[in-house]
Design a protein around this motif. Structure first.
Motif, PDB file in Angstrom:
ATOM      1  N   GLY A 146       0.878  -1.362   0.216  1.00 45.10           N
ATOM      2  CA  GLY A 146       0.336  -0.134   0.338  1.00 45.10           C
ATOM      3  C   GLY A 146       0.507   1.292   0.017  1.00 45.10           C
ATOM      4  O   GLY A 146      -0.172   2.104   0.282  1.00 45.10           O
ATOM      5  N   ARG A 147       2.454   1.273   0.311  1.00 52.49           N
ATOM      6  CA  ARG A 147       2.896   2.104  -0.198  1.00 52.49           C
ATOM      7  C   ARG A 147       3.444   2.473  -1.456  1.00 52.49           C
ATOM      8  O   ARG A 147       3.970   1.911  -2.369  1.00 52.49           O
ATOM      9  CB  ARG A 147       3.434   2.237   0.836  1.00 52.49           C
ATOM     10  N   ASN A 148       4.200   4.233  -1.196  1.00 52.11           N
ATOM     11  CA  ASN A 148       5.047   4.677  -2.727  1.00 52.11           C
ATOM     12  C   ASN A 148       6.511   3.393  -2.558  1.00 52.11           C
ATOM     13  O   ASN A 148       6.382   3.378  -1.980  1.00 52.11           O
ATOM     14  CB  ASN A 148       4.963   5.814  -2.603  1.00 52.11           C
ATOM     15  N   GLY A 149       6.281   3.124  -3.641  1.00 52.72           N
ATOM     16  CA  GLY A 149       7.618   2.508  -4.343  1.00 52.72           C
ATOM     17  C   GLY A 149       9.039   2.702  -4.057  1.00 52.72           C
ATOM     18  O   GLY A 149       9.146   3.898  -3.822  1.00 52.72           O
ATOM     19  N   ASP A 150      10.021   2.295  -4.398  1.00 57.82           N
ATOM     20  CA  ASP A 150      11.129   3.089  -4.713  1.00 57.82           C
ATOM     21  C   ASP A 150      12.181   4.023  -5.820  1.00 57.82           C
ATOM     22  O   ASP A 150      12.828   4.617  -5.444  1.00 57.82           O
ATOM     23  CB  ASP A 150      12.552   1.448  -4.920  1.00 57.82           C
ATOM     24  N   GLY A 151      11.025   3.905  -6.701  1.00 61.25           N
ATOM     25  CA  GLY A 151      11.205   4.599  -7.795  1.00 61.25           C
ATOM     26  C   GLY A 151      10.016   4.711  -8.859  1.00 61.25           C
ATOM     27  O   GLY A 151       8.989   4.638  -8.459  1.00 61.25           O
ATOM     28  N   PRO A 152       9.833   5.425  -9.681  1.00 70.68           N
ATOM     29  CA  PRO A 152       8.735   5.696 -10.585  1.00 70.68           C
ATOM     30  C   PRO A 152       8.706   4.039 -11.011  1.00 70.68           C
ATOM     31  O   PRO A 152       9.197   3.251 -11.234  1.00 70.68           O
ATOM     32  CB  PRO A 152       9.387   6.127 -11.790  1.00 70.68           C
ATOM     33  N   GLY A 153       7.167   3.588 -11.028  1.00 66.80           N
ATOM     34  CA  GLY A 153       6.559   2.980 -12.334  1.00 66.80           C
ATOM     35  C   GLY A 153       6.241   1.420 -10.840  1.00 66.80           C
ATOM     36  O   GLY A 153       5.739   0.518 -12.040  1.00 66.80           O
ATOM     37  N   GLY A 154       6.588   2.068 -10.355  1.00 66.25           N
ATOM     38  CA  GLY A 154       5.789   1.165  -8.723  1.00 66.25           C
ATOM     39  C   GLY A 154       4.488   0.303  -8.418  1.00 66.25           C
ATOM     40  O   GLY A 154       3.580   1.032  -9.392  1.00 66.25           O
TER      41      GLY A 154
END
Length: 179
Positions: A146-154
């Motif tokens: 449910g969280r944002n990833g480490d970079g774009p496109g996750g």
């Protein structure tokens, strides 16, 4: 009509990841939950699964779909020779061998990047367009904390591009950090 499913999610964590998102030790439990979801959704012959082919969520979903006789389309962000070492290989695991098996049973497509944006963001949009071209209300399986990833496109990017609320009955979220 048999379901069209888009699968996306976190990579199984590399060793030493400071904040675990998908520990290798829960991969079997995630696979069990994916299988239960596919049973509930009646994924089988006539169904289509679209995913990105990375270790973890993508490969687990592809294996489950193939074992049920569904068609699998792998949408790779880059050619296999580049994709496998960056998004599949993990020393001491069998993810690369699993990837090879899934490749043999799937339709494989490779993104022709425009270079305008992050290749993984482009791939997410490409997969969303593909599944929505097959079914205006495709199902979505997200292995995601449910969280944002480490970079774009996750996975967060994929969830946003789908346009579904995570409580929508067409969406199943499996949180590997809760297992």
């Amino acid at each position: 009509m048999m379901p069209v499913v888009l699968a996306s999610g976190h990579l199984v964590d590399a060793p030493g990841r400071p904040a675990p998102r998908f520990p290798q030790r829960v991969a079997g439990e995630v696979a069990r939950l994916v299988a239960e979801t596919f049973d509930e959704w009646r994924v089988g012959p006539g169904s289509v699964l679209v995913c990105g082919g990375a270790r973890g969520a993508d490969l687990i979903a592809a294996e489950a779909a193939l074992s049920r006789g569904a068609a699998v389309t792998l949408c790779l962000a880059m050619p296999v020779a580049e994709f496998e070492p960056s998004s599949v290989a993990l020393p001491g695991t069998d993810w690369s061998a699993r990837f090879e098996r899934v490749l043999r049973g799937s339709e494989v497509r490779v993104l022709h990047s425009t270079g305008d944006a992050d290749v993984f963001s482009q791939t997410n949009q490409w997969m969303v367009d593909l599944v929505k071209g097959l079914d205006d209300r495709p199902r979505a399986l997200l292995v995601w904390d449910g969280r944002n990833g480490d970079g774009p496109g996750g996975t967060a990017d994929m969830a946003a591009r789908l346009g579904y609320d995570v409580t929508d009955p067409h969406v199943r979220v499996i949180d590997p950090t809760a297992l």
